[in-house]
Design a protein around this motif. Sequence first.
Motif, PDB file in Angstrom:
ATOM      1  N   GLY A 163       0.803  -1.214   0.000  1.00 21.91           N
ATOM      2  CA  GLY A 163       0.000   0.000   0.000  1.00 21.91           C
ATOM      3  C   GLY A 163       0.835   1.262   0.000  1.00 21.91           C
ATOM      4  O   GLY A 163       0.636   2.162  -0.820  1.00 21.91           O
ATOM      5  N   GLU A 164       1.805   1.324   0.904  1.00 19.67           N
ATOM      6  CA  GLU A 164       2.656   2.508   0.990  1.00 19.67           C
ATOM      7  C   GLU A 164       3.543   2.628  -0.246  1.00 19.67           C
ATOM      8  O   GLU A 164       3.771   3.725  -0.759  1.00 19.67           O
ATOM      9  CB  GLU A 164       3.517   2.438   2.249  1.00 19.67           C
ATOM     10  CG  GLU A 164       4.359   3.677   2.500  1.00 19.67           C
ATOM     11  CD  GLU A 164       3.522   4.918   2.746  1.00 19.67           C
ATOM     12  OE1 GLU A 164       3.981   6.016   2.374  1.00 19.67           O
ATOM     13  OE2 GLU A 164       2.408   4.789   3.292  1.00 19.67           O
ATOM     14  N   TRP A 165       4.039   1.482  -0.750  1.00 18.94           N
ATOM     15  CA  TRP A 165       4.867   1.496  -1.964  1.00 18.94           C
ATOM     16  C   TRP A 165       4.074   2.043  -3.144  1.00 18.94           C
ATOM     17  O   TRP A 165       4.573   2.880  -3.906  1.00 18.94           O
ATOM     18  CB  TRP A 165       5.354   0.082  -2.270  1.00 18.94           C
ATOM     19  CG  TRP A 165       5.999  -0.054  -3.620  1.00 18.94           C
ATOM     20  CD1 TRP A 165       7.283   0.266  -3.952  1.00 18.94           C
ATOM     21  CD2 TRP A 165       5.374  -0.516  -4.828  1.00 18.94           C
ATOM     22  NE1 TRP A 165       7.497   0.015  -5.292  1.00 18.94           N
ATOM     23  CE2 TRP A 165       6.346  -0.452  -5.852  1.00 18.94           C
ATOM     24  CE3 TRP A 165       4.094  -0.974  -5.128  1.00 18.94           C
ATOM     25  CZ2 TRP A 165       6.063  -0.843  -7.166  1.00 18.94           C
ATOM     26  CZ3 TRP A 165       3.816  -1.360  -6.424  1.00 18.94           C
ATOM     27  CH2 TRP A 165       4.796  -1.291  -7.439  1.00 18.94           C
ATOM     28  N   ALA A 166       2.833   1.596  -3.303  1.00 19.37           N
ATOM     29  CA  ALA A 166       2.008   2.052  -4.416  1.00 19.37           C
ATOM     30  C   ALA A 166       1.688   3.533  -4.285  1.00 19.37           C
ATOM     31  O   ALA A 166       1.693   4.267  -5.281  1.00 19.37           O
ATOM     32  CB  ALA A 166       0.714   1.237  -4.480  1.00 19.37           C
ATOM     33  N   ALA A 167       1.408   3.981  -3.073  1.00 21.13           N
ATOM     34  CA  ALA A 167       1.098   5.400  -2.857  1.00 21.13           C
ATOM     35  C   ALA A 167       2.290   6.278  -3.216  1.00 21.13           C
ATOM     36  O   ALA A 167       2.151   7.303  -3.888  1.00 21.13           O
ATOM     37  CB  ALA A 167       0.674   5.631  -1.408  1.00 21.13           C
ATOM     38  N   GLN A 168       3.468   5.875  -2.771  1.00 17.76           N
ATOM     39  CA  GLN A 168       4.668   6.650  -3.096  1.00 17.76           C
ATOM     40  C   GLN A 168       4.962   6.604  -4.587  1.00 17.76           C
ATOM     41  O   GLN A 168       5.404   7.596  -5.180  1.00 17.76           O
ATOM     42  CB  GLN A 168       5.857   6.126  -2.294  1.00 17.76           C
ATOM     43  CG  GLN A 168       5.770   6.414  -0.802  1.00 17.76           C
ATOM     44  CD  GLN A 168       7.057   6.101  -0.068  1.00 17.76           C
ATOM     45  OE1 GLN A 168       7.935   5.436  -0.611  1.00 17.76           O
ATOM     46  NE2 GLN A 168       7.157   6.554   1.161  1.00 17.76           N
ATOM     47  N   ASN A 169       4.739   5.451  -5.191  1.00 16.31           N
ATOM     48  CA  ASN A 169       4.966   5.289  -6.619  1.00 16.31           C
ATOM     49  C   ASN A 169       4.065   6.231  -7.416  1.00 16.31           C
ATOM     50  O   ASN A 169       4.524   6.954  -8.312  1.00 16.31           O
ATOM     51  CB  ASN A 169       4.712   3.838  -7.014  1.00 16.31           C
ATOM     52  CG  ASN A 169       4.730   3.613  -8.504  1.00 16.31           C
ATOM     53  OD1 ASN A 169       5.485   4.247  -9.239  1.00 16.31           O
ATOM     54  ND2 ASN A 169       3.877   2.717  -8.977  1.00 16.31           N
ATOM     55  N   LEU A 170       2.767   6.237  -7.100  1.00 14.67           N
ATOM     56  CA  LEU A 170       1.827   7.075  -7.845  1.00 14.67           C
ATOM     57  C   LEU A 170       2.059   8.563  -7.584  1.00 14.67           C
ATOM     58  O   LEU A 170       1.857   9.389  -8.474  1.00 14.67           O
ATOM     59  CB  LEU A 170       0.390   6.706  -7.473  1.00 14.67           C
ATOM     60  CG  LEU A 170      -0.076   5.312  -7.912  1.00 14.67           C
ATOM     61  CD1 LEU A 170      -1.494   5.057  -7.434  1.00 14.67           C
ATOM     62  CD2 LEU A 170       0.013   5.150  -9.423  1.00 14.67           C
ATOM     63  N   SER A 171       2.493   8.897  -6.383  1.00 15.86           N
ATOM     64  CA  SER A 171       2.704  10.316  -6.058  1.00 15.86           C
ATOM     65  C   SER A 171       3.887  10.911  -6.811  1.00 15.86           C
ATOM     66  O   SER A 171       3.973  12.131  -6.979  1.00 15.86           O
ATOM     67  CB  SER A 171       2.916  10.486  -4.549  1.00 15.86           C
ATOM     68  OG  SER A 171       4.123   9.876  -4.142  1.00 15.86           O
ATOM     69  N   THR A 172       4.803  10.053  -7.287  1.00 19.49           N
ATOM     70  CA  THR A 172       5.969  10.545  -8.017  1.00 19.49           C
ATOM     71  C   THR A 172       5.908  10.214  -9.506  1.00 19.49           C
ATOM     72  O   THR A 172       6.847  10.512 -10.242  1.00 19.49           O
ATOM     73  CB  THR A 172       7.259   9.940  -7.430  1.00 19.49           C
ATOM     74  OG1 THR A 172       7.188   8.505  -7.477  1.00 19.49           O
ATOM     75  CG2 THR A 172       7.452  10.380  -5.984  1.00 19.49           C
ATOM     76  N   SER A 173       4.803   9.593  -9.955  1.00 19.86           N
ATOM     77  CA  SER A 173       4.672   9.222 -11.367  1.00 19.86           C
ATOM     78  C   SER A 173       3.997  10.334 -12.152  1.00 19.86           C
ATOM     79  O   SER A 173       3.339  11.210 -11.597  1.00 19.86           O
ATOM     80  CB  SER A 173       3.853   7.923 -11.497  1.00 19.86           C
ATOM     81  OG  SER A 173       4.491   6.855 -10.851  1.00 19.86           O
ATOM     82  N   ASP A 174       4.156  10.277 -13.458  1.00 25.43           N
ATOM     83  CA  ASP A 174       3.549  11.272 -14.340  1.00 25.43           C
ATOM     84  C   ASP A 174       2.106  10.868 -14.636  1.00 25.43           C
ATOM     85  O   ASP A 174       1.837  10.067 -15.524  1.00 25.43           O
ATOM     86  CB  ASP A 174       4.349  11.372 -15.642  1.00 25.43           C
ATOM     87  CG  ASP A 174       3.780  12.440 -16.578  1.00 25.43           C
ATOM     88  OD1 ASP A 174       2.972  13.263 -16.108  1.00 25.43           O
ATOM     89  OD2 ASP A 174       4.157  12.443 -17.764  1.00 25.43           O
ATOM     90  N   LEU A 175       1.181  11.421 -13.863  1.00 26.91           N
ATOM     91  CA  LEU A 175      -0.240  11.148 -14.063  1.00 26.91           C
ATOM     92  C   LEU A 175      -0.967  12.437 -14.438  1.00 26.91           C
ATOM     93  O   LEU A 175      -2.146  12.607 -14.155  1.00 26.91           O
ATOM     94  CB  LEU A 175      -0.853  10.557 -12.777  1.00 26.91           C
ATOM     95  CG  LEU A 175      -0.210   9.270 -12.247  1.00 26.91           C
ATOM     96  CD1 LEU A 175      -0.846   8.870 -10.929  1.00 26.91           C
ATOM     97  CD2 LEU A 175      -0.341   8.141 -13.264  1.00 26.91           C
ATOM     98  N   GLY A 176      -0.253  13.323 -15.101  1.00 24.51           N
ATOM     99  CA  GLY A 176      -0.788  14.648 -15.380  1.00 24.51           C
ATOM    100  C   GLY A 176      -2.034  14.675 -16.240  1.00 24.51           C
ATOM    101  O   GLY A 176      -2.819  15.620 -16.163  1.00 24.51           O
ATOM    102  N   ASP A 177      -2.227  13.664 -17.100  1.00 25.97           N
ATOM    103  CA  ASP A 177      -3.385  13.689 -17.964  1.00 25.97           C
ATOM    104  C   ASP A 177      -4.661  13.271 -17.232  1.00 25.97           C
ATOM    105  O   ASP A 177      -5.753  13.358 -17.776  1.00 25.97           O
ATOM    106  CB  ASP A 177      -3.181  12.785 -19.185  1.00 25.97           C
ATOM    107  CG  ASP A 177      -2.873  11.353 -18.803  1.00 25.97           C
ATOM    108  OD1 ASP A 177      -2.380  11.140 -17.675  1.00 25.97           O
ATOM    109  OD2 ASP A 177      -3.117  10.455 -19.618  1.00 25.97           O
ATOM    110  N   VAL A 178      -4.515  12.807 -15.976  1.00 30.17           N
ATOM    111  CA  VAL A 178      -5.677  12.424 -15.183  1.00 30.17           C
ATOM    112  C   VAL A 178      -5.786  13.264 -13.924  1.00 30.17           C
ATOM    113  O   VAL A 178      -6.863  13.716 -13.551  1.00 30.17           O
ATOM    114  CB  VAL A 178      -5.612  10.929 -14.793  1.00 30.17           C
ATOM    115  CG1 VAL A 178      -6.789  10.554 -13.898  1.00 30.17           C
ATOM    116  CG2 VAL A 178      -5.603  10.065 -16.034  1.00 30.17           C
ATOM    117  N   PHE A 179      -4.653  13.494 -13.277  1.00 29.80           N
ATOM    118  CA  PHE A 179      -4.647  14.204 -12.014  1.00 29.80           C
ATOM    119  C   PHE A 179      -3.785  15.453 -12.114  1.00 29.80           C
ATOM    120  O   PHE A 179      -3.012  15.611 -13.046  1.00 29.80           O
ATOM    121  CB  PHE A 179      -4.126  13.297 -10.894  1.00 29.80           C
ATOM    122  CG  PHE A 179      -4.829  11.960 -10.860  1.00 29.80           C
ATOM    123  CD1 PHE A 179      -6.108  11.856 -10.358  1.00 29.80           C
ATOM    124  CD2 PHE A 179      -4.204  10.826 -11.345  1.00 29.80           C
ATOM    125  CE1 PHE A 179      -6.766  10.642 -10.338  1.00 29.80           C
ATOM    126  CE2 PHE A 179      -4.845   9.598 -11.330  1.00 29.80           C
ATOM    127  CZ  PHE A 179      -6.136   9.511 -10.821  1.00 29.80           C
TER     128      PHE A 179
END
Length: 220
Positions: A163-179
Amino acid sequence: TLTRDTEPTMQKAVANAIADTFGDIKITFHTAGAALTHATNILFEPSAVALGARQTPNILLCSIGGEVSELTLLQAGQRVAYATMPLGHHFVLRTLKTHGGLSHSESNSMLRLARTTRTETPSEEALFAAAEHFAKTFNTTAHDMLDDTSVQGILIISAEPVGEWAAQNLSTSDLGDVFTADTIVQALHTHHIAPYLAAHAARPDLIFMAEALYIDSIST
């Protein structure tokens, strides 16, 4: 995954098994999403001050299971959209085992260490590839589900350390077209629910705790 055809059969099998053990008692069936939504609304009801908004923000729940992750969009605390993606925490562990040469226990340790350290090893490369694939799949799935709906918060629900790994992963990933850059990403932890339950295990089960909190709410 249950369908409209298989759900009655599964419910009957569960009801029979319960009756064999506990006798003729009342049985009701509820989705895991209902329990997680309840926990989110109680523990993480976002305030206007916290997220800088003047109205209740939209929250995207990401519940990571063994083989499948479920995405649920909450608007004003209500579930309005739902999607799944064929990646769960077993995918991450398998990647580390197959391409990083790690055992199951070592893979879990690797996920914990990844939050604080970074080294150039085959295991690290495998974990990076898994993180990139998870983030891209999440982005595609969320984009198709949201359909231009803005999201101010993402809550990851999964057993530690995924859970924490996924949260950190998504927080530093390029999700600009959605978020947007203001979207808050965080993981649900057992210590968030612990004040509401008498959980005595050394490492309580996160999903079980959320479900117990939900059951308590509908039985009182």
